[in-house]
Design an enzyme around this catalytic site. Structure first.
Site, PDB file in Angstrom:
ATOM      1  N   GLY A 146      49.493  37.154  32.645  1.00 35.73           N
ATOM      2  CA  GLY A 146      49.105  36.339  33.785  1.00 35.73           C
ATOM      3  C   GLY A 146      49.909  36.572  35.051  1.00 35.73           C
ATOM      4  CB  SER A 147      52.147  39.228  36.371  1.00 29.07           C
ATOM      5  OG  SER A 147      51.413  40.417  36.342  1.00 29.07           O
ATOM      6  CG  MET A 167      42.708  41.391  27.091  1.00 24.26           C
ATOM      7  SD  MET A 167      42.759  42.802  28.220  1.00 24.26           S
ATOM      8  CE  MET A 167      42.707  44.130  27.033  1.00 24.26           C
ATOM      9  NE  ARG A 168      36.080  38.200  23.444  1.00 25.17           N
ATOM     10  CZ  ARG A 168      35.662  38.066  22.205  1.00 25.17           C
ATOM     11  NH1 ARG A 168      36.513  38.140  21.227  1.00 25.17           N
ATOM     12  NH2 ARG A 168      34.383  37.869  21.932  1.00 25.17           N
ATOM     13  CG  LEU A 180      32.896  36.685  31.493  1.00 27.89           C
ATOM     14  CD1 LEU A 180      32.754  36.449  32.988  1.00 27.89           C
ATOM     15  CD2 LEU A 180      33.413  35.435  30.792  1.00 27.89           C
ATOM     16  CG  HIS A 234      40.023  49.112  35.998  1.00 21.65           C
ATOM     17  ND1 HIS A 234      39.912  48.842  34.653  1.00 21.65           N
ATOM     18  CD2 HIS A 234      40.268  50.449  36.098  1.00 21.65           C
ATOM     19  CE1 HIS A 234      40.069  49.969  33.962  1.00 21.65           C
ATOM     20  NE2 HIS A 234      40.282  50.951  34.819  1.00 21.65           N
ATOM     21  CD  GLU A 259      26.514  49.171  30.474  1.00 23.42           C
ATOM     22  OE1 GLU A 259      27.231  50.121  30.126  1.00 23.42           O
ATOM     23  OE2 GLU A 259      25.691  48.612  29.721  1.00 23.42           O
ATOM     24  CG  ASP A 293      36.304  48.754  33.607  1.00 24.09           C
ATOM     25  OD1 ASP A 293      36.652  47.612  33.956  1.00 24.09           O
ATOM     26  OD2 ASP A 293      36.849  49.385  32.690  1.00 24.09           O
ATOM     27  CD  GLU A 318      46.881  45.344  38.586  1.00 28.60           C
ATOM     28  OE1 GLU A 318      46.575  44.207  38.203  1.00 28.60           O
ATOM     29  OE2 GLU A 318      46.998  46.301  37.804  1.00 28.60           O
TER      30      GLU A 318
HETATM   31  C1  GRF Z   1      46.393  44.142  35.123  1.00 23.65           C
HETATM   32  O1  GRF Z   1      46.903  45.437  35.046  1.00 23.65           O
HETATM   33  C2  GRF Z   1      44.933  44.179  35.525  1.00 23.65           C
HETATM   34  O2  GRF Z   1      44.604  45.261  36.328  1.00 23.65           O
HETATM   35  C3  GRF Z   1      44.258  44.315  34.185  1.00 23.65           C
HETATM   36  O3  GRF Z   1      45.019  43.514  33.322  1.00 23.65           O
HETATM   37  C4  GRF Z   1      46.363  43.457  33.761  1.00 23.65           C
HETATM   38  C5  GRF Z   1      46.767  42.011  33.838  1.00 23.65           C
HETATM   39  O4  GRF Z   1      48.148  41.847  33.932  1.00 23.65           O
HETATM   40  N1  GRF Z   1      42.872  43.939  34.276  1.00 23.65           N
HETATM   41  P1  GRF Z   1      48.761  40.382  33.904  1.00 23.65           P
HETATM   42  O5  GRF Z   1      48.388  39.742  32.571  1.00 23.65           O
HETATM   43  O6  GRF Z   1      48.159  39.630  35.050  1.00 23.65           O
HETATM   44  O7  GRF Z   1      50.246  40.540  34.060  1.00 23.65           O
END
Ligand code: GRF
Length: 197
Positions: free
Chosen positions: A11-12, A89-90, A92, A108, A147, A149, A178
Site C-alpha cells: 500500500g505504498s 492482485m485480483r 475485477l 503498472h 483484459e 493491462d 510511482e
Molecule cells: C506497484 O508497483 C504498482 O505499480 C503495482 O503494484 C505495486 C504496488 O505497490 N500495480 P504498493 O503495494 O503500493 O507498495
C-alpha cells in the site's frame, strides 16, 4: 471526488494518494480502501488515516458473484466516483467493471504495452525489462478493461535503467517515481483534466 483505492499488499501507492489528498495536492479524498487480503499493510494504512478499510474477498463470501455484490454495496455506501487499483492482485468482476466503466484506473510499473499481461506483476516485470536489455522503463496509468493491462493509457512517465541494476534496484527506482507520478495524475483526474467515463 470520492476515491476508492483497492490494494493487496504494502500500500505504498495508496499512501502516496492519501498524502496527496491530505496535502491538498489532489482535490479529492480517499473515501474507502478495499483489500482482498486481511493482513495487508494497505488496510492498516487506511485505518491509521481514519479511512473506512474493507476486507472483501471471494474466499470470505464463497463466490466471485457475491464478492462483486459486496464490492458494489461498499462503493455505493461510500458514494464512490472513481476507483484506483494500486497493487490490487485480483481481476475485477464484469459487474463491477460495467458499473464503473471508464472510472477505474490501474498503475503498472512499466511502459505498457510492453511488459504487461498475465504474470507480469511485482519483481517479474523488472526482471523482464532487464532481460530484454531496455535502457528505459517507466510507469503507466491506464483505464481498466476486462483484459489485464490493456485499457486506454491515460499517462506514462519514463524511468532510466542504470548500468548494474538488479530487479530490486530497478523496482525501488520505479516505485519511488510511482509515488510522485500518482499524485500528479490522480490530481488531473480529480480536476477533470483526464475525463471519467
Ligand atoms: C506497484 O508497483 C504498482 O505499480 C503495482 O503494484 C505495486 C504496488 O505497490 N500495480 P504498493 O503495494 O503500493 O507498495
Amino acid at each position: 471526488m470520492n476515491i476508492a483505492v483497492f490494494a493487496s499488499h504494502g500500500g505504498s501507492d495508496l499512501q502516496a494518494i492519501i498524502d496527496g489528498c491530505t496535502a491538498n495536492r489532489i482535490p479529492a479524498r480517499v473515501a474507502a480502501v478495499i483489500s482482498n487480503n486481511a493482513d495487508s499493510l494497505a488496510l492498516d494504512r487506511a485505518r491509521a488515516a481514519r479511512i473506512p478499510a474493507c476486507h472483501l474477498s471471494a474466499k470470505l463470501f464463497g463466490s466471485e458473484e457475491l464478492l462483486a455484490q459486496k464490492i458494489l454495496e461498499a462503493l455505493a455506501r461510500y458514494d464512490i466516483d472513481m476507483i484506483f487499483l494500486a497493487g490490487y492482485m485480483r481481476m475485477l468482476h464484469p459487474a463491477v467493471l460495467d458499473a464503473y466503466a471508464g472510472r477505474i484506473f490501474n498503475i503498472h510499473p512499466a511502459l505498457l504495452p510492453k511488459f504487461g499481461g498475465r504474470g507480469m506483476y511485482g519483481i517479474h516485470v523488472h526482471e523482464a525489462v532487464l532481460a530484454a536489455g531496455e535502457d528505459e522503463t517507466g510507469v503507466t496509468i491506464h483505464r481498466v478493461s476486462p483484459e489485464y493491462d490493456s485499457g486506454e493509457i491515460v499517462a506514462q512517465t519514463t524511468v532510466p535503467v542504470l548500468p548494474g541494476d538488479t530487479p530490486e534496484t530497478l523496482a525501488a527506482r520505479v516505485l519511488e517515481r510511482e509515488h510522485s507520478f500518482l499524485v500528479e495524475v490522480v490530481a488531473d483526474i480529480a480536476a477533470g483534466k483526464i475525463r471519467l467515463g
